[in-house]
Design an enzyme around this catalytic site. Structure first.
Site, PDB file in Angstrom:
ATOM      1  N   GLU A  44       0.820  -1.205   0.000  1.00 57.49           N
ATOM      2  CA  GLU A  44       0.000   0.000   0.000  1.00 57.49           C
ATOM      3  C   GLU A  44       0.857   1.259   0.000  1.00 57.49           C
ATOM      4  OE1 GLU A  44      -2.336  -1.805   3.284  1.00 57.49           O
ATOM      5  OE2 GLU A  44      -3.972  -0.622   2.421  1.00 57.49           O
ATOM      6  N   CYS A  77      -2.088   7.007   9.317  1.00 56.77           N
ATOM      7  CA  CYS A  77      -1.029   6.283  10.022  1.00 56.77           C
ATOM      8  C   CYS A  77      -1.599   5.083  10.761  1.00 56.77           C
ATOM      9  CB  CYS A  77      -0.381   7.170  11.090  1.00 56.77           C
ATOM     10  SG  CYS A  77       0.370   8.641  10.472  1.00 56.77           S
ATOM     11  N   CYS A  86       3.581   8.519   0.821  1.00 61.66           N
ATOM     12  CA  CYS A  86       3.982   7.625   1.905  1.00 61.66           C
ATOM     13  C   CYS A  86       4.094   6.213   1.333  1.00 61.66           C
ATOM     14  CB  CYS A  86       2.935   7.695   3.014  1.00 61.66           C
ATOM     15  SG  CYS A  86       3.266   6.550   4.361  1.00 61.66           S
ATOM     16  N   CYS A  94       3.957  -6.488   8.472  1.00 63.02           N
ATOM     17  CA  CYS A  94       4.986  -5.984   9.394  1.00 63.02           C
ATOM     18  C   CYS A  94       5.191  -7.007  10.501  1.00 63.02           C
ATOM     19  CB  CYS A  94       4.541  -4.646   9.998  1.00 63.02           C
ATOM     20  SG  CYS A  94       5.790  -3.897  11.071  1.00 63.02           S
ATOM     21  N   CYS A 100      -1.498  -0.543  16.050  1.00 60.53           N
ATOM     22  CA  CYS A 100      -1.328  -0.434  14.602  1.00 60.53           C
ATOM     23  C   CYS A 100      -1.986  -1.603  13.877  1.00 60.53           C
ATOM     24  CB  CYS A 100       0.153  -0.379  14.259  1.00 60.53           C
ATOM     25  SG  CYS A 100       0.463  -0.247  12.487  1.00 60.53           S
ATOM     26  N   CYS A 123       3.140  -3.761  17.354  1.00 56.35           N
ATOM     27  CA  CYS A 123       2.613  -2.591  18.057  1.00 56.35           C
ATOM     28  C   CYS A 123       1.099  -2.750  18.189  1.00 56.35           C
ATOM     29  CB  CYS A 123       2.955  -1.322  17.289  1.00 56.35           C
ATOM     30  SG  CYS A 123       4.728  -1.165  16.952  1.00 56.35           S
TER      31      CYS A 123
HETATM   32  N1  SAH Z   1       7.453   0.741  11.474  1.00 57.12           N
HETATM   33  C1  SAH Z   1       7.850   2.125  11.318  1.00 57.12           C
HETATM   34  C2  SAH Z   1       7.206   2.772  10.124  1.00 57.12           C
HETATM   35  C3  SAH Z   1       5.722   2.979  10.229  1.00 57.12           C
HETATM   36  S1  SAH Z   1       5.429   4.653  10.516  1.00 57.12           S
HETATM   37  C4  SAH Z   1       7.583   2.870  12.593  1.00 57.12           C
HETATM   38  O1  SAH Z   1       6.956   2.319  13.489  1.00 57.12           O
HETATM   39  O2  SAH Z   1       8.024   3.999  12.740  1.00 57.12           O
HETATM   40  C5  SAH Z   1       3.797   4.645  11.079  1.00 57.12           C
HETATM   41  C6  SAH Z   1       3.590   5.641  12.198  1.00 57.12           C
HETATM   42  O3  SAH Z   1       2.222   5.610  12.563  1.00 57.12           O
HETATM   43  C7  SAH Z   1       4.384   5.283  13.438  1.00 57.12           C
HETATM   44  O4  SAH Z   1       4.853   6.449  14.032  1.00 57.12           O
HETATM   45  C8  SAH Z   1       3.330   4.647  14.324  1.00 57.12           C
HETATM   46  O5  SAH Z   1       3.656   4.800  15.678  1.00 57.12           O
HETATM   47  C9  SAH Z   1       2.092   5.411  13.955  1.00 57.12           C
HETATM   48  N2  SAH Z   1       0.883   4.642  14.166  1.00 57.12           N
HETATM   49  C10 SAH Z   1       0.716   3.316  14.109  1.00 57.12           C
HETATM   50  N3  SAH Z   1      -0.569   2.993  14.315  1.00 57.12           N
HETATM   51  C11 SAH Z   1      -1.228   4.157  14.488  1.00 57.12           C
HETATM   52  C12 SAH Z   1      -2.594   4.481  14.726  1.00 57.12           C
HETATM   53  N4  SAH Z   1      -3.522   3.551  14.787  1.00 57.12           N
HETATM   54  N5  SAH Z   1      -2.919   5.783  14.838  1.00 57.12           N
HETATM   55  C13 SAH Z   1      -1.974   6.745  14.736  1.00 57.12           C
HETATM   56  N6  SAH Z   1      -0.686   6.492  14.502  1.00 57.12           N
HETATM   57  C14 SAH Z   1      -0.312   5.209  14.389  1.00 57.12           C
END
Ligand code: SAH
Length: 366
Positions: free
Chosen positions: A92, A343, A105, A112, A119, A116
């Site tokens: 995506e 995100c 992006c 992944c 996410c 987390c």
């Molecule tokens: N794996 C890397 C790249 C992904 S960046 C990383 O973690 O940095 C994606 C960003 O979105 C990260 O900062 C993550 O913390 C944030 N994120 C993940 N799930 C989210 C959500 N449900 N709402 C808002 N931000 C989120």
């Protein structure tokens, strides 16, 4: 035999391949420019090449391996592209139009491996690493869709490696993609216009610090102490906060004057958004003397994630505490939530307001 994916070759590698076909050296430059500067998606469109060469290339190689399955358009103009790789893995990419500059992006992995809890991508697990060519292709398709095939990219269009996956667990392919993208004879997107985000893969943060032509760095923090971060981001058990901060400090020392890096902090209602969390976060950054900015990201909810976004007043109060302790803080406006493009929402899902794929063909040519 699987066709060689030319989109993932550097210019010298492409020259080597051309030499094996017995073609003159300038063909490699033409093909490289065809793929990256003109953003063509098939050999047939490279009308500056002889027809016989189209056929010869087609037997051995391909330039388009991602198939566009769907394109979703948000009410705020954000576009989400859902591709399939040649082996049927989802990829995506998100195009985010902004007043002053647009942002693309891209994803570094299909799925992944990190878990987390806030996410949605985590729910896919790791399907596989993407190749450099698959990373570059995402950008090519998004640029073509936004600005027209081969038409000039507006100055200032930025790239962020914040899509699906952990870029620093696919470091070599990521770096190769960046080297290909910076070529003046190609996309000509230099590292200074790119930000890569990591969940905190400490050895790669240290490695990035040694690379002269490096992208900007963002680090996803989500919690100001180990107890909470272990829970929200299990990668913290491998590289806890103190180790992460000391790598950040060394990274900061390697920055050019005036250059900064960023922390991202997802705001989960009632979980990590109290005044006390804000104080802990500011104290942590100040203890290490870090001059990084903090981006607060209100949680983007999605079923079945067990969280809600912090209310805006809470986010602002959190920001005020950080600012009062000298930490520069921004609140990131959510984009593309309605099409699961924001995100943490990328999980290869279909959403309702689907529109037809763009007219130019993104089908595999091989
Ligand atoms: N794996 C890397 C790249 C992904 S960046 C990383 O973690 O940095 C994606 C960003 O979105 C990260 O900062 C993550 O913390 C944030 N994120 C993940 N799930 C989210 C959500 N449900 N709402 C808002 N931000 C989120």
């Amino acid at each position: 035999m699987q066709a060689l994916h030319l989109t993932g070759l550097s210019q010298p590698e492409l020259s080597e391949f051309e030499a094996t076909l017995g073609e003159p050296a300038y063909r490699a430059r033409q093909i490289f420019a065809g793929i990256h500067a003109r953003r063509l998606r098939s050999f047939e469109e490279m009308t500056d090449l002889p027809k016989e060469l189209h056929a010869k290339l087609g037997e051995r190689a391909t330039i388009a391996t991602l198939t566009l399955e769907s394109r979703y358009i948000s009410s705020d103009g954000t576009r989400r592209y859902l591709f399939k790789t040649h082996d049927n893995r989802p990829v995506e990419t998100v195009f985010i139009p902004e007043e002053r500059r647009d942002t693309i992006c891209f994803s570094s992995q299909s799925g992944c491996p990190l878990q987390c809890t806030f996410c949605l991508t985590a729910q896919l697990g790791l399907l596989r690493n993407l190749t450099a060519g698959e990373i570059v292709e995402q950008i090519i398709v998004a640029l073509n869709d936004a600005y027209g095939v081969g038409l000039k990219t507006p100055r200032g269009t930025n790239l962020v490696g914040m899509g699906a996956g952990e870029p620093f667990l696919n470091f070599d392919e990521l770096m190769k993609a960046l080297r290909i993208m910076k070529e003046p004879n190609g996309l000509h997107i230099v590292a200074n216009r790119i930000t890569v985000s990591t969940a905190g893969i400490v050895p790669r943060i240290r490695e990035l610090a040694t690379i002269p032509d490096r992208p900007h760095l963002a680090i996803s923090l989500a919690a100001p102490n180990d107890e909470l971060r272990n829970e929200l981001m299990p990668i913290n058990k491998k590289w806890p906060i103190e180790e992460l901060m000391s790598a950040c400090k060394d990274f900061e020392k390697a920055l050019k004057r005036g250059e900064r890096f960023t922390f991202e902090y997802v705001m989960l209602r009632g979980v990590n958004d109290s005044d006390e969390h804000a104080r802990q976060l500011a104290n942590l950054l100040n203890r290490y003397g870090l001059h990084a900015k903090v981006n607060l990201i209100p949680h983007n909810p999605a079923e079945p994630l067990p969280y809600q976004p912090s209310p805006i007043e809470r986010v602002e109060a959190f920001q005020a505490i950080l600012e009062s302790k000298g930490v520069h803080t921004y609140i990131r406006r959510p984009r593309g939530r309605d099409i699961l493009a924001a995100c943490g929402q990328l999980a290869a899902r279909s959403t309702v307001n689907i529109t037809a794929p763009p007219k130019f063909s993104e089908r595999r040519t091989a």
